[in-house]
Design an enzyme around this catalytic site. Sequence first.
Site, PDB file in Angstrom:
ATOM      1  N   ASP A  22      -9.029  -4.669  -6.005  1.00 37.80           N
ATOM      2  CA  ASP A  22      -8.656  -3.758  -4.922  1.00 37.80           C
ATOM      3  C   ASP A  22      -9.674  -2.616  -4.839  1.00 37.80           C
ATOM      4  OD1 ASP A  22      -7.461  -1.987  -3.130  1.00 37.80           O
ATOM      5  OD2 ASP A  22      -5.452  -2.298  -3.921  1.00 37.80           O
ATOM      6  N   SER A  71       0.834  -1.202   0.000  1.00 37.37           N
ATOM      7  CA  SER A  71       0.000   0.000   0.000  1.00 37.37           C
ATOM      8  C   SER A  71       0.875   1.262   0.000  1.00 37.37           C
ATOM      9  CB  SER A  71      -0.960  -0.042   1.195  1.00 37.37           C
ATOM     10  OG  SER A  71      -1.970   0.935   1.078  1.00 37.37           O
ATOM     11  N   HIS A  93      -7.544  -5.413  -1.503  1.00 36.87           N
ATOM     12  CA  HIS A  93      -6.320  -4.703  -1.113  1.00 36.87           C
ATOM     13  C   HIS A  93      -5.365  -5.617  -0.340  1.00 36.87           C
ATOM     14  CE1 HIS A  93      -3.946  -1.159  -0.532  1.00 36.87           C
ATOM     15  NE2 HIS A  93      -3.972  -1.259   0.774  1.00 36.87           N
TER      16      HIS A  93
END
Length: 802
Positions: A738, A665, A772
Amino acid sequence: MRLVQTLFGFAASLVAFGVLADAAPSYREPSNAIRAVLDAPGIPVRIVDPANRTLALVEVRRHPTLAEVSRPFVPFAGARLDPASNGPDKVGHISRLSLRELLDPRAPERVVALPEDGDFYGLEFSPDGRRFVLRRRTDQATELWAGDVAGASVRQVPGVRLVAAPRASIDWLSSDELVAVTVDRARGAVPAKAAVATAPLVKESYGRKSPEATYQDLLRNPFDEAIFDYYATGELTRIELATLAARVIGKPGVYAEVSVIGGGRGLMVERIVHPYSHAIPGSGFGRVVEVLDLEGKAVRPVGRIALRENVPIGGVVQGPRNFQASPLDDGALYWAEALDGGDPRRKVAQRDRLMRLDPPYDGAPREVLRTTHRLAGLQALSDGRAFVTEYDRDRVWVKTFLADLTRPGSEPQLLFDLSQRDRYNAPGSPQPRVLANGRRVIEVKDGQVLFFGVGAGPEGERPFVDRWQLAEGRKVRLFQSDASHYELPLLALDAGGERLLTQRESATEPPNLMLREGTSAPRALTSLPDPTPQLRAITRELVKFKRKDGVDLSFWLYRPAGLKPGEKRPTLLWAYPQEFTDATLAGQVSGSPNRFLVLSGLSPVNLVLDGFVVLDDVRMPVVGNPETVNNTFIDQITMNAEAAVAKAAELGVTDPARVAVGGHSYGAFMTANLLAHTDLFKTGIARSGAYNRTLTPFGFQAERRTLWEAPEAYLKLSPFLVAQKINEPILLIHGELDNNPGTFPEQSERLFAALSGVGGNVRFVKLPAESHGYAARESVGHVQWEMSEWLRKYLGEPRPAP
């Protein structure tokens, strides 16, 4: 031959662009050592009932199969809905549930026989601890099951189908009855989408600023709105757990919140209402707040929460917001209202006010107090007072006051005043108790409140219990974990904090429950085995150092088994940047050397099992004014990385010429920037990142400015725009689905295309059905294989040849 040569050349060109990177793409398996850890059972979750009599041991499946992760979903106003069950698209799965007496370690476990079909999740005890409920996801519904603690048995509540989205809402009326939001009995068939559009989609905006983040799965058109209404509309249903009788009360609605008001005075409900937005998630839709009696009849409308559009970055809606029903017998309702128009940049003496409405709810609400900064928290105390917390956005600062909400205008007493980032001086959390109505209040005895904290310090965390004397604002430390264990307080079994339930572990001892009574030695209540004894061969060490401007840094060094003194191995540096306003706070240590090592499926520390050295949780602070801190982001992460690599080399475990950098991330964003602007690393691994900040124009992470207010910063922080400078190989991994704001898969797709276009060395792995974070057994195993093979390819074999 010319034809063969032509075809061979064409195939070679495809390989160069990554199209044929794998001759026969398939899910790959990590090493046997990593696979064994991934497939090992997890440590059971331990849940204690509110009466402190029963311990539930909950074994949860660690990794679902790819088929289970691939269940169809419906985009649901910023969330995702499993249409078959009318619930969340991802839920846990309890594989085994057992109950036993909490304080008797010799008491037999009573296994609850759960049907094999479906996914059981969401265990909740009744306020008196005699009953419990579970949810079960099936291909037809989200069911409610009621359990009996004494008999360790469960029964399905017949005819009840929960509306488990947008909120999995049940609330306790008493220990024998609850209220739930259930599927509307009059609901018909799912709306059908027209084969041909009847009108174009039109959006308009005239002069009103609405700086929205880049959310996923939003409503896009009237059909999406109809689907949202179909699945989100529910009825309030009262359910008696002894008889399993269920009866509907009130009218159908899209219920976002249902709270039982203290004293059994009724229900406070929040219903989502039209118009809906196509720019923000459902959590920001407008709501009507009202009081209902326990039969579902309307008593009074309390207020309306505005649609969260046209709100400044970091701001709040104008008008009432954050409604809260008192858990106490006073039955009061509270909410906040902005005094600055919801704009955090507006200079005002006071930002918020707290409002109160008392039963029978037929009078006018009254102002209780005002806060200098944004009202951030309200916690009810058992003596009628409350802890009120405000947040200073400019300083990233929090203050907590003790307030008497029954005396408007009385001066609150300041208790805590510190930076939100200050871990060393954090007071911990006040301890609640559960009332008969299932609500929680902070327990006050003789003017004193217990606080539990993690006890962060320069040598690592040592959890503690403090007893605060509220009137004098002073504390007495009742307990702190010793230097050889990590012992976390879980519950106070008496109001004075003399009897404690703790979880005790060390680097070699798995976490087990302990009973502490006064100054006596702790008594073990559980004896859970080590599910992964092979991890005890890994050496873990806290390493502290400084970057060149004097800011303190640290990382956790993981050495593989068999590493000899002076032997240098290929090393992976894994980090996640964080912003600070004060350099003295930036270097504060997190974690403890006494934690029992348990690895998640995506942890980079798994690679230690393949022989690599891993520097995990490398402190990556970016220090400065919160309005402009990102102006020096690249300079500061460069200083952090230089210092970390130099320290690892100084320790003799790392060859500085064979170091990779990685992150997930925002850590992936950091990784790409370090590869673009430094030559510290041989390669990089970037998972689920964002690389083009022009695609997140209204802020990202802690950035408060828009692209048009700070174009230089946005452009400088976009590694996509300097792809030609990324001259080290990079492995990109991203979930195909995601839905995290800002990190949509297009970010990795565009960076891959850019690197391919400028002749970079890049491999892009897109994981089907993953979001994610990656969940499926196949996915986490493949990710570990990808990372290990990538490091071998560019750093060399981690173990010396025999």
